[in-house]
Design a protein around this motif. Structure first.
Motif, PDB file in Angstrom:
ATOM      1  N   LEU A   3       0.855  -1.185   0.000  1.00  0.00           N
ATOM      2  CA  LEU A   3       0.000   0.000   0.000  1.00  0.00           C
ATOM      3  C   LEU A   3       0.888   1.231   0.000  1.00  0.00           C
ATOM      4  CD1 LEU A   3      -2.703  -0.949   2.656  1.00  0.00           C
ATOM      5  CD2 LEU A   3      -2.840  -1.168   0.169  1.00  0.00           C
ATOM      6  N   GLU A   4       0.601   2.161  -0.903  1.00  0.00           N
ATOM      7  CA  GLU A   4       1.321   3.424  -0.985  1.00  0.00           C
ATOM      8  C   GLU A   4       0.334   4.552  -0.693  1.00  0.00           C
ATOM      9  OE1 GLU A   4       4.581   3.933  -1.640  1.00  0.00           O
ATOM     10  OE2 GLU A   4       4.956   1.777  -1.836  1.00  0.00           O
ATOM     11  N   TYR A   5       0.679   5.389   0.290  1.00  0.00           N
ATOM     12  CA  TYR A   5      -0.185   6.526   0.606  1.00  0.00           C
ATOM     13  C   TYR A   5      -0.309   7.419  -0.627  1.00  0.00           C
ATOM     14  CZ  TYR A   5      -1.691  11.005   2.416  1.00  0.00           C
ATOM     15  OH  TYR A   5      -2.370  12.181   2.604  1.00  0.00           O
ATOM     16  N   GLU A   6      -1.542   7.822  -0.956  1.00  0.00           N
ATOM     17  CA  GLU A   6      -1.783   8.681  -2.116  1.00  0.00           C
ATOM     18  C   GLU A   6      -2.238  10.079  -1.704  1.00  0.00           C
ATOM     19  OE1 GLU A   6      -1.080   9.550  -5.665  1.00  0.00           O
ATOM     20  OE2 GLU A   6      -1.013   7.396  -5.321  1.00  0.00           O
ATOM     21  N   PHE A   7      -3.305  10.186  -0.906  1.00  0.00           N
ATOM     22  CA  PHE A   7      -3.785  11.494  -0.461  1.00  0.00           C
ATOM     23  C   PHE A   7      -4.767  11.347   0.690  1.00  0.00           C
ATOM     24  CE2 PHE A   7      -6.779  10.239  -3.738  1.00  0.00           C
ATOM     25  CZ  PHE A   7      -7.999  10.687  -3.305  1.00  0.00           C
ATOM     26  N   THR A   8      -5.058  12.465   1.315  1.00  0.00           N
ATOM     27  CA  THR A   8      -6.065  12.537   2.374  1.00  0.00           C
ATOM     28  C   THR A   8      -7.164  13.483   1.915  1.00  0.00           C
ATOM     29  OG1 THR A   8      -4.443  12.138   4.121  1.00  0.00           O
ATOM     30  CG2 THR A   8      -6.482  13.216   4.780  1.00  0.00           C
ATOM     31  N   TYR A   9      -8.389  13.133   2.197  1.00  0.00           N
ATOM     32  CA  TYR A   9      -9.461  14.094   1.943  1.00  0.00           C
ATOM     33  C   TYR A   9     -10.458  14.079   3.090  1.00  0.00           C
ATOM     34  CZ  TYR A   9     -12.931  10.647   0.243  1.00  0.00           C
ATOM     35  OH  TYR A   9     -13.821   9.626   0.129  1.00  0.00           O
ATOM     36  N   HIS A  10     -11.073  15.230   3.270  1.00  0.00           N
ATOM     37  CA  HIS A  10     -12.152  15.322   4.252  1.00  0.00           C
ATOM     38  C   HIS A  10     -13.390  15.848   3.554  1.00  0.00           C
ATOM     39  CE1 HIS A  10     -10.862  19.567   4.620  1.00  0.00           C
ATOM     40  NE2 HIS A  10     -12.129  19.768   4.889  1.00  0.00           N
ATOM     41  N   ALA A  11     -14.525  15.413   4.060  1.00  0.00           N
ATOM     42  CA  ALA A  11     -15.818  15.822   3.508  1.00  0.00           C
ATOM     43  C   ALA A  11     -16.670  16.395   4.627  1.00  0.00           C
ATOM     44  CB  ALA A  11     -16.530  14.639   2.872  1.00  0.00           C
ATOM     45  N   SER A  94     -20.690   8.766  19.763  1.00  0.00           N
ATOM     46  CA  SER A  94     -20.498  10.056  20.433  1.00  0.00           C
ATOM     47  C   SER A  94     -20.134  11.143  19.420  1.00  0.00           C
ATOM     48  CB  SER A  94     -19.411   9.931  21.499  1.00  0.00           C
ATOM     49  OG  SER A  94     -19.126  11.197  22.061  1.00  0.00           O
ATOM     50  N   ALA A  95     -19.228  10.819  18.483  1.00  0.00           N
ATOM     51  CA  ALA A  95     -18.797  11.799  17.473  1.00  0.00           C
ATOM     52  C   ALA A  95     -19.949  12.206  16.557  1.00  0.00           C
ATOM     53  CB  ALA A  95     -17.642  11.231  16.649  1.00  0.00           C
ATOM     54  N   THR A  96     -20.840  11.280  16.244  1.00  0.00           N
ATOM     55  CA  THR A  96     -21.942  11.595  15.333  1.00  0.00           C
ATOM     56  C   THR A  96     -23.094  12.306  16.026  1.00  0.00           C
ATOM     57  OG1 THR A  96     -22.904   9.395  15.617  1.00  0.00           O
ATOM     58  CG2 THR A  96     -21.404   9.700  13.752  1.00  0.00           C
ATOM     59  N   THR A  97     -23.034  12.404  17.349  1.00  0.00           N
ATOM     60  CA  THR A  97     -24.093  13.114  18.068  1.00  0.00           C
ATOM     61  C   THR A  97     -23.553  14.359  18.760  1.00  0.00           C
ATOM     62  OG1 THR A  97     -23.792  11.686  19.996  1.00  0.00           O
ATOM     63  CG2 THR A  97     -25.509  11.053  18.429  1.00  0.00           C
ATOM     64  N   GLY A  98     -22.501  14.948  18.189  1.00  0.00           N
ATOM     65  CA  GLY A  98     -22.003  16.220  18.694  1.00  0.00           C
ATOM     66  C   GLY A  98     -20.771  16.153  19.564  1.00  0.00           C
ATOM     67  N   GLY A  99     -20.260  14.951  19.827  1.00  0.00           N
ATOM     68  CA  GLY A  99     -19.045  14.823  20.617  1.00  0.00           C
ATOM     69  C   GLY A  99     -17.817  15.147  19.774  1.00  0.00           C
ATOM     70  N   LYS A 100     -16.642  14.938  20.357  1.00  0.00           N
ATOM     71  CA  LYS A 100     -15.415  15.193  19.599  1.00  0.00           C
ATOM     72  C   LYS A 100     -15.200  14.086  18.573  1.00  0.00           C
ATOM     73  CE  LYS A 100     -11.859  12.962  22.289  1.00  0.00           C
ATOM     74  NZ  LYS A 100     -10.448  13.024  22.439  1.00  0.00           N
ATOM     75  N   VAL A 136     -14.174   9.800  11.931  1.00  0.00           N
ATOM     76  CA  VAL A 136     -15.296  10.724  12.031  1.00  0.00           C
ATOM     77  C   VAL A 136     -14.788  12.023  12.639  1.00  0.00           C
ATOM     78  CG1 VAL A 136     -17.584  11.103  13.020  1.00  0.00           C
ATOM     79  CG2 VAL A 136     -16.885   8.796  12.338  1.00  0.00           C
ATOM     80  N   LEU A 137     -15.112  13.147  12.012  1.00  0.00           N
ATOM     81  CA  LEU A 137     -14.756  14.466  12.525  1.00  0.00           C
ATOM     82  C   LEU A 137     -16.015  15.160  13.024  1.00  0.00           C
ATOM     83  CD1 LEU A 137     -12.421  15.653   9.607  1.00  0.00           C
ATOM     84  CD2 LEU A 137     -11.754  14.556  11.759  1.00  0.00           C
ATOM     85  N   THR A 138     -15.832  16.183  13.856  1.00  0.00           N
ATOM     86  CA  THR A 138     -16.989  16.971  14.271  1.00  0.00           C
ATOM     87  C   THR A 138     -17.458  17.774  13.072  1.00  0.00           C
ATOM     88  OG1 THR A 138     -15.547  18.736  15.052  1.00  0.00           O
ATOM     89  CG2 THR A 138     -16.260  17.118  16.668  1.00  0.00           C
ATOM     90  N   GLY A 139     -18.710  18.111  13.065  1.00  0.00           N
ATOM     91  CA  GLY A 139     -19.169  18.922  11.941  1.00  0.00           C
ATOM     92  C   GLY A 139     -20.622  18.770  11.563  1.00  0.00           C
TER      93      GLY A 139
END
Length: 150
Positions: A3-11, A94-100, A136-139
Motif C-alpha cells: 500500500l502506498e499513501y496517495e492522499f487525504t481528503y475530508h468531507a 459520540s462523534a456523530t451526536t455532537g461529541g469530539k 469521524v470528525l466533528t461537523g
C-alpha cells in the motif's frame, strides 16, 4: 502487494436524514456540502452533490454507499464511489451526536474507493485499486487516508 499513501481528503456533511429502521437496518442519508483533498499527485476540493447512504445494521456496523466528485486545483473533474464498513462503537456514536471526532485507530472504518476521470493527466486513477481508512470528525464530517494498492 503493498500500500502506498496517495492522499487525504475530508468531507463536510449536512446533518443526516434519518429514513428510519427498515427491513435491512436504519438508513441515514448524509449529503456532502464540500471538502478538500491533498496529496502529492492530487490536490483539490470535494464538490457538493454527493452523499453517503449509510445503513446501520442490527449487528452495530454501518455499511457505506458513497458517491462524490472532486475538482482538482488544475481543473480535472474526478468522480469517486465506494462501499465500506464502519464499526458503530461508542466513540463513533459520540462523534456523530455532537461529541469530539475520532482518531483513525478508534474504530474499524475502511472503504474501497473507485475513481473515474476523462482527464488524461489523471488516467492512472481509472486503472488503479485503492483502499482507505476513515475517521469521524466533528461537523458532521469525515476524513479518509487513501492508499494505492501496488
Amino acid at each position: 502487494m503493498n500500500l502506498e499513501y496517495e492522499f487525504t481528503y475530508h468531507a463536510t456533511l449536512k446533518e443526516p436524514v434519518n429514513v428510519g429502521p427498515g427491513p435491512y437496518g436504519n438508513r441515514l442519508v448524509f449529503e456532502v456540502t464540500g471538502g478538500q483533498a491533498e496529496g502529492k499527485r492530487i490536490k483539490g476540493k470535494l464538490l457538493t452533490g454527493g452523499g453517503d447512504w449509510l445503513l446501520v445494521g442490527p449487528d452495530g456496523w454501518g455499511r457505506l454507499d458513497v458517491r462524490g466528485q472532486f475538482l482538482t486545483d488544475d481543473g480535472a473533474s474526478i468522480y469517486v464511489s465506494y462501499y465500506g464498513v464502519l464499526e458503530m462503537n461508542e466513540k463513533v456514536q459520540s462523534a456523530t451526536t455532537g461529541g469530539k471526532g475520532t482518531d483513525y485507530g478508534d474504530q474499524y472504518f475502511r472503504t474501497n474507493p473507485r475513481f473515474e476521470t476523462g482527464d488524461p493527466r489523471y488516467a492512472w486513477l481509472n486503472q488503479t485499486l485503492f483502499v482507505a481508512e476513515g475517521r469521524v470528525l466533528t461537523g458532521p464530517a469525515v476524513e479518509y487516508k487513501v492508499y494505492r494498492v501496488t
